[in-house]
Write a protein that holds these residues in place. Structure first.
Motif, PDB file in Angstrom:
ATOM      1  N   ASN A   1      14.459   8.339  -0.013  1.00 49.20           N
ATOM      2  CA  ASN A   1      15.135   7.782  -1.186  1.00 49.20           C
ATOM      3  C   ASN A   1      16.530   7.336  -0.599  1.00 49.20           C
ATOM      4  O   ASN A   1      17.502   7.711  -1.332  1.00 49.20           O
ATOM      5  CB  ASN A   1      15.185   8.861  -2.489  1.00 49.20           C
TER       6      ASN A   1
ATOM      7  N   GLU B   1      13.675  16.793  -9.933  1.00 47.35           N
ATOM      8  CA  GLU B   1      14.527  15.579  -9.365  1.00 47.35           C
ATOM      9  C   GLU B   1      15.906  15.539 -10.558  1.00 47.35           C
ATOM     10  O   GLU B   1      15.753  15.729 -11.836  1.00 47.35           O
ATOM     11  CB  GLU B   1      13.814  14.485  -9.488  1.00 47.35           C
TER      12      GLU B   1
ATOM     13  N   TYR C   1      11.067  22.864  -6.132  1.00 48.38           N
ATOM     14  CA  TYR C   1      10.593  21.813  -5.746  1.00 48.38           C
ATOM     15  C   TYR C   1      10.015  21.112  -6.828  1.00 48.38           C
ATOM     16  O   TYR C   1      10.002  21.407  -8.119  1.00 48.38           O
ATOM     17  CB  TYR C   1       9.436  21.981  -4.566  1.00 48.38           C
ATOM     18  N   ASN C   2       9.501  19.765  -6.694  1.00 49.73           N
ATOM     19  CA  ASN C   2       9.146  18.729  -7.460  1.00 49.73           C
ATOM     20  C   ASN C   2      10.214  18.683  -8.740  1.00 49.73           C
ATOM     21  O   ASN C   2       9.827  18.682 -10.045  1.00 49.73           O
ATOM     22  CB  ASN C   2       7.669  19.297  -8.217  1.00 49.73           C
TER      23      ASN C   2
ATOM     24  N   GLU D   1      14.512  19.924  -5.180  1.00 51.63           N
ATOM     25  CA  GLU D   1      14.173  19.079  -4.260  1.00 51.63           C
ATOM     26  C   GLU D   1      13.382  18.344  -5.106  1.00 51.63           C
ATOM     27  O   GLU D   1      12.224  18.689  -5.714  1.00 51.63           O
ATOM     28  CB  GLU D   1      13.798  19.655  -3.071  1.00 51.63           C
ATOM     29  N   ARG D   2      13.352  16.962  -5.126  1.00 53.61           N
ATOM     30  CA  ARG D   2      12.288  16.259  -5.746  1.00 53.61           C
ATOM     31  C   ARG D   2      11.041  16.076  -5.245  1.00 53.61           C
ATOM     32  O   ARG D   2      10.046  15.838  -5.774  1.00 53.61           O
ATOM     33  CB  ARG D   2      12.947  14.662  -5.913  1.00 53.61           C
ATOM     34  N   HIS D   3      10.923  16.509  -3.931  1.00 54.91           N
ATOM     35  CA  HIS D   3       9.541  16.445  -3.236  1.00 54.91           C
ATOM     36  C   HIS D   3       9.029  17.756  -3.281  1.00 54.91           C
ATOM     37  O   HIS D   3       9.611  18.588  -3.869  1.00 54.91           O
ATOM     38  CB  HIS D   3       9.852  15.996  -1.613  1.00 54.91           C
ATOM     39  N   ASN D   4       7.673  18.002  -2.724  1.00 55.91           N
ATOM     40  CA  ASN D   4       7.080  19.238  -2.852  1.00 55.91           C
ATOM     41  C   ASN D   4       7.129  20.098  -1.608  1.00 55.91           C
ATOM     42  O   ASN D   4       6.585  21.055  -1.584  1.00 55.91           O
ATOM     43  CB  ASN D   4       5.686  18.990  -3.292  1.00 55.91           C
TER      44      ASN D   4
ATOM     45  N   TYR E   1      10.344   7.500   1.364  1.00 62.76           N
ATOM     46  CA  TYR E   1      10.178   8.943   1.450  1.00 62.76           C
ATOM     47  C   TYR E   1      11.478   9.644   1.190  1.00 62.76           C
ATOM     48  O   TYR E   1      11.479  10.935   0.879  1.00 62.76           O
ATOM     49  CB  TYR E   1       9.285   9.204   2.825  1.00 62.76           C
TER      50      TYR E   1
END
Length: 505
Positions: free
Chosen positions: A438, A248, A245-246, A34-37, A436
């Motif tokens: 994308n 992409e 997380y973080n 997941e690109r978000h945290n 948020y």
């Protein structure tokens, strides 16, 4: 660095979380990136001052009580999710102002629903009962279709009503049932959540979701939808899966029509026997897959589809309790016309969009905010492109003006005054959701669910050969289309298809 797994899931939205949790539960080595945290996408929460807001979940349908569980409850229990869900007392209140207006609060339970509608529209009971009977027939047919490739003779002999209405929009069928127009308008109150008018919305889809909603009621999590996302994350880990997380993904690895992994932006290669993408297929084939490997069928499909609706939301922390304000309803649908086609056209404009929904979370979750306060939020839908020509220097003023408009609409329709006691306020536009999530145009529903591209065509297409072997898509653009419950089930089904693919070697 090279990482090898059975199943790689890209994107930790609802469908990605449930796909990863299902794959891990089935014993497959699973990695979710997941690109978000944080997990969940819009299934999360955020704070302003002393209030914790719900970004997107108005209520979850197809969950149901323990004695009448829906697909979502069964999935949650199977995954061992530790979440507390609260029932919503009423189906909805709908207020239409202007000529031919009405103010009606509809109950949960099919018999109660039919009886209330008969009070509001005398003589409507037979046609409304026929609607729910047809919906039950549709449900049985979908149960049969879920078992595998259908036998045409079985469909014709045992599911004839389903065959009669399978390619009809909801408006045509309700007219055929001779349902009075006012009864139709009240019954169709929920359709604007989907952003599809009665002339385009597939009857079988609307009938199924409405019947499930009315018969099983709606539920909300005690601690916002962020509680659901965290529980999914925990289930993945408890069953041996990993979550990064973080992180992409920049490319999907496809060779000779087979997907065999992905590469992250930092250059990490993830080798996978199956990949489940929790994002738009058009995004995958429009830049994440080598051009020579993009199937022509997917280019045609992407060009044929339309992006679904996005949202405009106003979240408010109010320094008075619901009792002080006189609020008694969890959800109120507000419109200036009973005609769904008129409301749909309004969603294609900035200034003539006069359909909104106001929720007060405290009605069915009293502890949602500090004592003596209330959590409210208003939602409108906007069609793709409506916000494209807003100049940056006009953006803030436009947000504020539209926020004031929906607050005034609620106050004028209900007599409840909230504008003088708003302690915290936050406004989200389609641009906010695009940033948020994308998603193209900030879409919250995947693709527009026109009759040709709704639940049944997508379910029937799942048995066709995969355009790229080993690559599956999950989300609002999946088989079960839009909505929290649907995307959770979409994720589960994607994982099951991936598992079957691996079993076949």
């Amino acid at each position: 660095m090279v990482k090898s797994v059975d199943v790689l899931v890209v994107g930790a939205g609802n469908a990605g979380l449930s796909a990863a949790a299902t794959a891990a539960k089935m014993g497959l080595s699973t990695l979710l990136v997941e690109r978000h945290n944080l997990p969940g996408g819009s299934a999360s929460s955020f704070r302003r001052g002393r209030f914790e807001f719900e970004p997107s979940l108005h209520e979850m349908a197809n969950f149901g009580p323990p004695e009448n569980p829906g697909d979502s409850r069964e999935l949650f229990e199977w995954l061992g999710l530790n979440v507390k869900m609260l029932p919503v007392e009423h189906a909805f209140r709908t207020i239409v102002t202007g000529p031919d207006g009405y103010d009606v609060t509809m109950p949960i339970g099919v018999e109660n629903f039919i009886g209330k509608l008969a009070q509001e529209v005398p003589g409507s009971a037979p046609s409304v009962a026929a609607f729910f009977q047809l919906a039950a027939d549709v449900g049985r047919a979908f149960g049969y279709l879920a078992q595998g490739p259908p036998d045409p003779m079985v469909l014709m002999e045992q599911h004839s009503n389903f065959m009669k209405v399978s390619n009809q929009p909801v408006g045509v069928v309700l007219d055929e049932l001779k349902m009075p127009q006012k009864a139709q308008n009240i019954l169709l109150t929920y359709w604007p959540y989907m952003g599809t008018p009665r002339s385009q919305f597939a009857f079988i889809m609307y009938a199924l979701i409405t019947a499930l909603y009315v018969s099983k009621g709606a539920y909300i999590p005690t601690d916002r939808s962020h509680e659901l996302s965290l529980a999914m994350d925990q289930s993945i880990r408890d069953n041996g899966g990993e979550v990064w997380y973080n992180t992409e993904i920049s490319r999907l690895l496809v060779k000779d029509g087979v997907c065999h992994g992905a590469v992250t932006k930092d250059g990490t290669e993830i080798q996978a026997k199956a990949v489940i993408a929790n994002f738009f297929p058009s995004r995958a084939f429009g830049g994440m897959v080598d051009g020579a490997e993009v199937p022509a069928s997917e280019v045609k499909r992407a060009n044929a589809r339309r992006i679904g609706m996005s949202a405009f939301c106003v979240w408010m922390g109010v320094s008075k309790s619901p009792e002080e304000l006189g609020i008694k309803d969890y959800s109120v649908f507000l419109a200036d016309s009973p005609d769904s086609e008129v409301l749909f056209e309004g969603m294609h404009t900035l200034d003539d969009n006069n359909f909104s929904i106001m929720n007060c979370l405290n009605i069915d979750n009293p502890g949602a905010s500090p004592e003596g306060t209330s959590l409210l939020w208003s939602t409108q839908l906007f069609a793709p492109g409506v916000w494209d020509n807003v100049r940056p220097q006009d953006y803030k003023a436009l947000k504020n003006r539209l926020a004031q408009k929906v607050i005034k609409q609620y106050e004028d329709a209900t007599g409840v005054i909230i504008s003088d006691c708003i302690e915290e306020i936050s406004v989200g536009t389609p641009l906010t959701f695009a940033r948020y999530l994308n998603h193209p145009q900030g879409s919250i529903y995947g693709y527009h669910t026109a009759n040709w591209d709704s639940m049944l065509p997508r379910i029937m297409a799942k048995d066709m050969e995969q355009p790229v072997k080993g690559l599956y898509f999950a989300g609002g653009h999946g088989m079960r289309t839009l909505g929290y419950s649907s995307t959770y089930v979409n994720g589960k089904q994607s994982a099951q298809m991936a598992a079957a693919y691996l079993k076949e070697g």
